[in-house]
Design a protein around this motif. Structure first.
Motif, mmCIF file in Angstrom:
data_model
loop_
_atom_site.group_PDB
_atom_site.id
_atom_site.type_symbol
_atom_site.label_atom_id
_atom_site.label_comp_id
_atom_site.label_asym_id
_atom_site.label_seq_id
_atom_site.Cartn_x
_atom_site.Cartn_y
_atom_site.Cartn_z
ATOM 1 N N PRO A 43 -3.685 41.372 5.205
ATOM 2 C CA PRO A 43 -5.148 41.448 5.181
ATOM 3 C C PRO A 43 -5.737 41.324 3.780
ATOM 4 O O PRO A 43 -6.845 40.818 3.623
ATOM 5 N N SER A 44 -5.002 41.749 2.761
ATOM 6 C CA SER A 44 -5.577 41.728 1.413
ATOM 7 C C SER A 44 -5.545 40.336 0.773
ATOM 8 O O SER A 44 -6.157 40.127 -0.265
ATOM 9 N N LYS A 45 -4.836 39.406 1.380
ATOM 10 C CA LYS A 45 -4.820 38.034 0.827
ATOM 11 C C LYS A 45 -6.081 37.306 1.242
ATOM 12 O O LYS A 45 -6.153 36.701 2.317
ATOM 13 N N LYS A 46 -7.075 37.315 0.373
ATOM 14 C CA LYS A 46 -8.366 36.708 0.712
ATOM 15 C C LYS A 46 -8.381 35.237 0.319
ATOM 16 O O LYS A 46 -7.384 34.691 -0.133
ATOM 17 N N GLY A 47 -9.543 34.614 0.461
ATOM 18 C CA GLY A 47 -9.688 33.207 0.092
ATOM 19 C C GLY A 47 -8.941 32.296 1.049
ATOM 20 O O GLY A 47 -9.072 32.429 2.263
ATOM 21 N N ALA A 48 -8.157 31.370 0.496
ATOM 22 C CA ALA A 48 -7.401 30.429 1.322
ATOM 23 C C ALA A 48 -5.958 30.404 0.844
ATOM 24 O O ALA A 48 -5.519 29.462 0.180
ATOM 25 N N PRO A 49 -5.220 31.457 1.165
ATOM 26 C CA PRO A 49 -3.841 31.555 0.695
ATOM 27 C C PRO A 49 -3.000 30.400 1.247
ATOM 28 O O PRO A 49 -3.296 29.878 2.318
ATOM 29 N N SER A 50 -1.979 30.024 0.516
ATOM 30 C CA SER A 50 -1.061 29.005 1.057
ATOM 31 C C SER A 50 0.326 29.247 0.505
ATOM 32 O O SER A 50 0.521 30.060 -0.397
ATOM 33 N N GLY A 51 1.290 28.542 1.071
ATOM 34 C CA GLY A 51 2.655 28.667 0.591
ATOM 35 C C GLY A 51 3.366 29.915 1.055
ATOM 36 O O GLY A 51 4.520 30.150 0.686
ATOM 37 N N PHE A 52 2.729 30.731 1.884
ATOM 38 C CA PHE A 52 3.390 31.948 2.364
ATOM 39 C C PHE A 52 4.203 31.650 3.632
ATOM 40 O O PHE A 52 3.984 30.651 4.308
ATOM 41 N N VAL A 53 5.129 32.558 3.904
ATOM 42 C CA VAL A 53 5.932 32.423 5.126
ATOM 43 C C VAL A 53 5.389 33.424 6.158
ATOM 44 O O VAL A 53 5.301 34.624 5.886
ATOM 45 N N LEU A 54 5.004 32.932 7.317
ATOM 46 C CA LEU A 54 4.404 33.805 8.336
ATOM 47 C C LEU A 54 5.503 34.495 9.136
ATOM 48 O O LEU A 54 6.318 33.825 9.782
ATOM 49 N N PRO A 55 5.515 35.836 9.120
ATOM 50 C CA PRO A 55 6.567 36.529 9.862
ATOM 51 C C PRO A 55 6.178 36.757 11.327
ATOM 52 O O PRO A 55 5.064 37.188 11.610
ATOM 53 N N ILE A 56 7.075 36.473 12.241
ATOM 54 C CA ILE A 56 6.831 36.741 13.664
ATOM 55 C C ILE A 56 7.711 37.921 14.057
ATOM 56 O O ILE A 56 8.931 37.802 14.132
ATOM 57 N N ARG A 57 7.064 39.058 14.286
ATOM 58 C CA ARG A 57 7.779 40.304 14.528
ATOM 59 C C ARG A 57 8.356 40.355 15.938
ATOM 60 O O ARG A 57 9.454 40.835 16.169
ATOM 61 N N ASP A 58 7.579 39.885 16.888
ATOM 62 C CA ASP A 58 7.985 39.956 18.290
ATOM 63 C C ASP A 58 7.194 38.900 19.048
ATOM 64 O O ASP A 58 6.196 38.378 18.544
ATOM 65 N N ILE A 59 7.627 38.602 20.258
ATOM 66 C CA ILE A 59 6.888 37.639 21.073
ATOM 67 C C ILE A 59 6.753 38.194 22.474
ATOM 68 O O ILE A 59 7.727 38.656 23.060
ATOM 69 N N ARG A 60 5.534 38.190 22.980
ATOM 70 C CA ARG A 60 5.294 38.652 24.344
ATOM 71 C C ARG A 60 4.577 37.561 25.123
ATOM 72 O O ARG A 60 4.216 36.530 24.557
ATOM 73 N N ALA A 61 4.362 37.822 26.406
ATOM 74 C CA ALA A 61 3.743 36.775 27.209
ATOM 75 C C ALA A 61 2.799 37.350 28.239
ATOM 76 O O ALA A 61 3.040 38.423 28.785
ATOM 77 N N SER A 62 1.695 36.652 28.452
ATOM 78 C CA SER A 62 0.794 36.946 29.563
ATOM 79 C C SER A 62 0.883 35.741 30.483
ATOM 80 O O SER A 62 0.100 34.792 30.364
ATOM 81 N N ILE A 63 1.864 35.810 31.379
ATOM 82 C CA ILE A 63 2.188 34.642 32.195
ATOM 83 C C ILE A 63 1.065 34.319 33.184
ATOM 84 O O ILE A 63 0.741 33.157 33.432
ATOM 85 N N GLY A 64 0.461 35.365 33.745
ATOM 86 C CA GLY A 64 -0.633 35.135 34.681
ATOM 87 C C GLY A 64 -1.848 34.550 33.982
ATOM 88 O O GLY A 64 -2.428 33.562 34.441
ATOM 89 N N ALA A 65 -2.212 35.125 32.867
ATOM 90 C CA ALA A 65 -3.347 34.605 32.102
ATOM 91 C C ALA A 65 -3.000 33.210 31.595
ATOM 92 O O ALA A 65 -3.852 32.323 31.557
ATOM 93 N N GLY A 66 -1.747 33.041 31.179
ATOM 94 C CA GLY A 66 -1.302 31.713 30.790
ATOM 95 C C GLY A 66 -1.144 31.488 29.305
ATOM 96 O O GLY A 66 -1.572 30.468 28.779
ATOM 97 N N PHE A 67 -0.540 32.442 28.600
ATOM 98 C CA PHE A 67 -0.209 32.175 27.200
ATOM 99 C C PHE A 67 0.918 33.073 26.735
ATOM 100 O O PHE A 67 1.227 34.094 27.344
ATOM 101 N N ILE A 68 1.534 32.635 25.632
ATOM 102 C CA ILE A 68 2.586 33.400 24.975
ATOM 103 C C ILE A 68 1.988 33.943 23.691
ATOM 104 O O ILE A 68 1.277 33.214 23.003
ATOM 105 N N TYR A 69 2.202 35.229 23.407
ATOM 106 C CA TYR A 69 1.581 35.740 22.179
ATOM 107 C C TYR A 69 2.575 36.330 21.189
ATOM 108 O O TYR A 69 3.134 37.384 21.413
ATOM 109 N N PRO A 70 2.761 35.615 20.090
ATOM 110 C CA PRO A 70 3.615 36.096 19.008
ATOM 111 C C PRO A 70 2.872 37.184 18.238
ATOM 112 O O PRO A 70 1.672 37.065 17.997
#
Lengths: 685, 685
Positions: free
Chosen positions: B625-652
């Motif tokens: 949250p503290s990285k303001k502006g337009a940060p780049s070059g960072f690696v986005l961490p995906i902690r876990d992945i869940r799914a709302s199959i009925g609604a119709g999407f996967i949410y990392p």
């Protein structure tokens, strides 16, 4: 146009599952599921309407065998609810529409019609029932259809709103049955106008306020708490209006917190709730047995502040009892604020207003206070409002709905309202709690009886929901009926003692013989009933309850005594309990140590002048469900005593009361769906 | 009659608390409570109405300083909602009234107007916000008031329904603010027409069904289960319609259970749910932190079947996401039935229909599928519908409301809908999830910016809710604004990539200087915006957003490209995540072991073709949250992945997402009450 009358015994279904209120369907025994077996197949329904003096009344042309409830309900096109309202002389500023078939009637109607005389006030109770229920709701609806559509009377039916839990769990339709129903049945049994949802929201906001307050008090100094509770605004501490209530209670007359002594700050900012004494539980309008006992606060951010608690079904919330017993918006505000959630560590009761949340609870409940207008199959008006649990609460629909209804029907008109459970519980609470708070005077009490239940009381074999009835119940046995009438007789004499005229309604089944029915009539009259009438409203609608309607009218017109209560309020808690126990036939009362402690505490806290709401089985006058008939000489055990201070009663527990039903292996929801083409609800009954 | 225009800087309040959706107000930090300090005192409001070509449009005469939201809201008498409906050419059979100021518009309107051309479709997103919010809802309402009341366009505003939790917790009004609001504000923020209550009921019925099924399977033989699930009726086993879905899924073509092999019986009657895999949680529309993690099943009758689980706030329920993404009643029936609650011990997904409850859930939701019609202060129509969480779900109002609105305004008319959070999340999900499912084509995307937020992105000191703003934010600093425009620029170019025209709306504060505002305009145009406009709708209502309205109209009329998605559906889950991560400026994605496992599982289960719904902070393009502006070059961490199959999407999950807010020491409820004489709600804002 009247239907040609065929011999009644050939008209009636042989195995009618009488309806009981879903509030009472608390068992999750899988066997109950088999009750579905008795349901009739949908058939083609021919139904024609005959005209009446009123624009919204219709007489039903009935068919045999009686089709499934949902098929009958769906075969009638309801009138737009504004038409029903118009027949009651309500104009559009008296109500808010909720779709085409429901409207909330605004409380202001009571004031507007203040000078108008009330109509007759009729309460419907029952004998001690079998687990199948004896058709009380159906009788209420049938009686009103008779009064309205056949006897040309102004009439309003007042019913409780059912919980959604049983609707999806084990069947227990609450809209009546057969040709005596409230429609649209799906809207009646589902969200209605959101009152139970409002109760759930309010109940759980209070619950969240309790735990969060304990949490914040645990981690903050007096000064920090004061800074947050009364933040400085332009150099002055702001005190919320609701906080003045607490200051007054604490005897602090200063209004500027900066002038408080350190002791006063402590007293003011610390509710110091004793977690062990918290009686407030969370609620949900779902049959969810796994929430009966839970541990909360196990998240990493809740700092180990875990606590054992549980969920009740929403209709068991004290807020539901408040809704049912309140008389105005300002009265509801007071009652909600006065609800006691537990004690401080020093033993003082802590209220919703101490937590600062009484106003918010009232905001959540402000629309719920207006009863919902619906209609019967024959176009007579119905007010649906509140549905408090019949064991830990008083099991009657709302005072405000009855009040509105009595003004709307006016002199010579009729308001028929149902009291949950058997008359020993429902009618007793109707008189001693509901009428005491409302100041209303009933003229007539109906007691619904069935030959089946009377045979059970006479010594017939056990009746088990879902299992076929023993042949004792389907073949003539006058002696068994006569023996069972002791149960009816005690209900009659107990009810007579309130000063009302008692009319017995025998809800007839096809297997009942004339001799059996006559035996009941004789016994009823001998026990002091004003009249006893056989009715067939399930099979015939209002037409099957015309005699009952005439009897009720005469009973109302000929009442001679004023309402008398079973006990005065200014005696001790124990004396009140003992007065009620005597009406059950008990020779004495036995209090557990816990009950003694609670009586002492409530007395010390100043709550001993409240009426008593017994939490007892409905299956016997005694505490033991298997004791049928009219047991006497037993000692009534009081296991524990609790209180709903906001609603306004103390409730002794006679045995264990389940306040959260469960689901069976195959709940009703398996059959429930929507026809996505028409939008119609399928499988509900 | 137009209001005389005074110099804008003197007109605006110096410390306006812009509103953010309550869905986003998840922190229960006590400090937030101090935001109340900034609230203006109620003052006497003179407000006159000017006539318009439409019967329901009014132009507001505004006063300065801008009064409190509730005072402005209460100073206007809303039109009867049937009047608003009439202006949209809706007749009484197109909607159901819920009181005088709300109506549910029936889905059948879509079919009825099928041949009609849609109006223009405008989505409103925002730059990466400060914790104070940048006024997105207010801009949506102000823009619509301008289009309707000043530019004579047919217009419908589409908004989310707010959760009641924050209403009583930490303030976050969702009805707009100042002179750009939806009214009646109390009805908007409270029960509305019961949709969230319906979601709570449905969600928790499914939860009860899960635990009870495990319970009954644990104690019964295959034969006993079959006997109960498919009871014998007249010698034949009855199979509920919903069970055929399960039989089909299991590859069992026989329809008579008596012909099943023992293996088939086992497969059919045993869902064999693995308690460890259950993702379905219970919900409640209350901020109740103590329910975040709980243990259930501790009652003596539950046979020791305890389990750790928790409650989310109701708007975080998958059922809310289903409501928002569904396109018809039959589509909703499918989605609700397809919701996956966990896996069997063999690793197969278990759905609501496997539990037999998909139909009942649809019955509970059948009225909720109809959007609620309300109105703005200036009498333009609003459709309020659905309010899915903006982190674990897609944070946009419903497809059906937008569809109905687009038909109702017709060609040349405008539908303005809001996307929750910053445009990196809200607008992205609007395009790639909502528009993908709806098939609708937006022409214009508005991006709301404030000088305050841009200064923060340019390197200004931290903005903390409840604390006074640093003077960097209240005095001119063009360089800081210019530096911060990198954030705006990335949002513009990302949004442009969808093929829509981008209009930047600068929500102006009294402390903003002309040079600062000009800097934003230049930067916006340089980054590819179609236009950039300063607006003052908070202080002036629609009159303050006329230029924005004109710009939006031009943007819509001049769109040249078709809608383009950020990623196709037929690539792998990881490729889709990576496409979105690139739009954030990330150089790569890092998956936890758990995330890898889940991706593998969902791919194996056949769910890899669903769109992706990133659960990421809104306070930065990155995960920090503290990285303001337009940060780049960072690696986005995906902690876990869940799914709302009925609604119709996967949410990392990118970081930890709270799905149950808490209450502060002094929640808003302290100030909320009812005036019991007038029935008016007090203290809500």
């Amino acid at each position: 146009m009247m239907t040609s009358v065929i011999g009644i015994s050939t008209l009636l279904p042989s195995s009618r599952t009488s309806l009981q209120s879903p509030l009472l369907s608390l068992t999750d025994d899988d066997n109950n599921n088999n009750r579905l077996k008795n349901r009739r197949k949908p058939i083609n329904i021919a139904m024609s309407l005959s005209s009446s003096s009123s624009k919204t009344l219709r007489k039903l042309e009935v068919v045999t065998p009686v089709p499934a409830d949902i098929d009958i309900a769906n075969s009638v096109e309801p009138f737009h609810i504004s038409e029903i309202a118009k027949e009651l002389n309500l104009s559009s500023n008296h109500y808010d529409l909720y779709g085409k078939y429901k409207a909330k009637v605004l409380l202001s109607v009571i004031e507007e019609l203040e000078s108008r005389e009330n109509g007759y006030y009729v309460v419907v109770g029952g004998i001690t029932p079998t687990p199948l229920g004896e058709g009380k709701s159906t009788t209420v609806v049938g009686l009103c259809q008779a009064l309205g559509a056949y006897l040309d009377k102004k009439v309003v039916t007042c019913l409780r709103q059912p919980s959604q839990g049983p609707t999806f769990g084990i069947k227990g339709g609450a809209a009546g049955g057969g040709y005596s129903q409230v429609i649209p049945m799906d809207e009646f049994n589902l969200h209605l106008t959101g009152d139970i949802h409002a109760i759930t929201a309010a109940n759980n906001l209070l619950a969240a306020a309790i735990d969060t307050r304990i949490f914040h008090e645990a981690s903050q100094s007096d000064k920090a708490l004061l800074n947050r509770l009364c933040p400085l605004k332009k150099g002055k501490r702001s005190v919320a209006d609701v906080m003045f209530k607490r200051l007054k209670k604490l005897g602090i007359s200063k209004t500027n917190p900066d002038e408080f002594t350190p002791e006063e700050v402590t007293k003011f900012v610390r509710l110091d709730i004793d977690p062990e004494t918290i009686t407030w539980r969370r609620v949900m309008d779902v049959n969810d047995r796994f929430l009966r006992k839970i541990t909360i606060g196990q998240g990493p951010d809740e700092k180990g502040m875990v606590r054992e608690t549980g969920f009740d079904i929403s209709v068991a919330s004290e807020i539901m009892a408040v809704l049912a017993l309140t008389t105005s918006l300002s009265d509801m505000r007071e009652r909600l604020g006065n609800m006691v959630i537990g004690n401080s560590k020093a033993g003082n009761p802590i209220t919703a207003d101490d937590l600062g949340v009484g106003g918010a609870l009232t905001v959540l409940m402000k629309d719920a206070i207006n009863p919902t207008l619906m209609q019967t199959l024959e176009g007579t008006p119905v007010l649906v409002h509140a549905g408090p649990f019949a064991n830990i609460a008083h099991g009657n629909s709302s005072i405000v709905a009855d009040k509105i209804a009595l003004k709307l029907v006016g002199p010579g008109g009729f308001v028929v309202t149902e009291a949950g459970f058997g008359a020993d519980i429902g009618t007793e609470k109707f008189m001693n709690i509901k009428c005491r708070y409302s100041g209303l005077n009933p003229q007539c009490a109906v007691i619904v009886a069935t030959i089946r239940a009377l045979k059970m009381h006479g010594g017939g074999p056990e009746v088990v929901a879902g299992k076929p009835l023993d042949q004792a119940y389907t073949s003539e046995n006058v002696a068994l009926v006569e023996a069972g009438c002791v149960n009816l007789a005690r209900h009659i004499s107990n009810t007579r003692a309130y000063g009302v005229n008692v009319v017995v309604a025998v809800n007839m089944f096809s297997t009942d013989s004339e001799a059996e029915l006559n035996a009941v009539k004789s016994a009823a009259l001998a026990a002091g009933a004003f009249d006893a009438v056989v009715c067939t409203h399930h099979a015939h609608g209002g037409n099957g309850a015309v005699d009952l309607g005439i009897a009720v009218q005469k009973a109302c017109e000929n009442v001679t005594e004023p309402l008398k209560f079973l006990y005065p309020l200014d005696i001790s808690i124990k004396e009140k309990i003992e007065a009620i126990a005597r009406s059950y036939g008990a020779s004495g009362v036995e209090y557990s140590e816990q009950a003694e402690k609670q009586i002492e505490m409530y007395t010390k806290q100043g709550f001993s002048s409240l009426p008593i709401c017994m939490a007892k089985t409905q299956y016997s006058f005694s505490d033991i469900p298997s004791k049928k008939g009219a047991p006497s000489g037993f000692v009534l055990p009081i296991r524990d005593i609790r209180a709903s201070i906001g609603a306004g009663f103390i409730y002794p527990l006679v045995g264990t009361m389940s306040t959260m039903p469960g689901l069976p292996t195959r709940p009703c929801f398996f059959d429930i769906d929507v026809d996505t083409t028409t939008g119609k609800v399928l499988g509900l009954s």
